[in-house]
Enzyme design. Sequence first.
Site, short mmCIF file in Angstrom:
data_model
loop_
_atom_site.label_atom_id
_atom_site.label_comp_id
_atom_site.label_asym_id
_atom_site.label_seq_id
_atom_site.Cartn_x
_atom_site.Cartn_y
_atom_site.Cartn_z
N SER A 53 0.80 -1.23 0.00
CA SER A 53 0.00 0.00 0.00
C SER A 53 0.83 1.27 0.00
O SER A 53 1.96 1.30 0.49
CB SER A 53 -0.88 0.05 1.26
OG SER A 53 -1.68 -1.09 1.37
N ILE A 109 -6.46 8.00 2.61
CA ILE A 109 -6.77 7.13 1.48
C ILE A 109 -5.60 6.17 1.28
O ILE A 109 -4.47 6.60 1.01
CB ILE A 109 -7.00 7.95 0.18
CG1 ILE A 109 -8.07 9.03 0.40
CG2 ILE A 109 -7.32 7.03 -0.98
CD1 ILE A 109 -9.46 8.50 0.71
N GLU A 110 -5.87 4.90 1.41
CA GLU A 110 -4.88 3.85 1.17
C GLU A 110 -5.18 3.24 -0.20
O GLU A 110 -6.32 2.87 -0.48
CB GLU A 110 -4.98 2.79 2.26
CG GLU A 110 -4.01 1.64 2.13
CD GLU A 110 -4.15 0.63 3.25
OE1 GLU A 110 -3.42 -0.38 3.21
OE2 GLU A 110 -4.99 0.81 4.16
N ILE A 111 -4.17 3.16 -1.04
CA ILE A 111 -4.28 2.51 -2.34
C ILE A 111 -3.36 1.31 -2.31
O ILE A 111 -2.16 1.46 -2.01
CB ILE A 111 -3.91 3.45 -3.49
CG1 ILE A 111 -4.72 4.75 -3.42
CG2 ILE A 111 -4.12 2.75 -4.84
CD1 ILE A 111 -4.25 5.82 -4.38
#
Length: 126
Positions: free
Chosen positions: A108, A119-121
């Site tokens: 991540s 916001i974690e992607i």
Amino acid sequence: MISHLDHIVLTCTDPDASKDFYTRVMGMTLATFGEGRLAFRFGNQKINLHVRGQEFEPKAHLPVPGALDLCFISAIPLDEVIEHLQGIGWPIIEGPVMRTGATQKIRSVYIRDPDLNLIEIAELST
């Protein structure tokens, strides 16, 4: 009993800044529904947008901007996400790092939206 999430509701302070972030930075599609309500579509889900002080009823007990911590699984490799974020000058506040996702390990990066939601992607990892 529960199968999956259909949508979540995001309360923002500046709808134009949110539209820019969720479309340009996150690659979601802007959608309009109902009587001019806005949403961001991705996959089979969406994020409905409320503006602080103009929320639709019913709403959360305390709808406040900046209170969300969301993790999204990317449709592209995380290295491409990182390149995209760097290319548009959007700061990564942490990562890439290994985390534990809902079904397996994930890799991540973390960013913040205009209301400072975390916001974690992530990409699925083996």
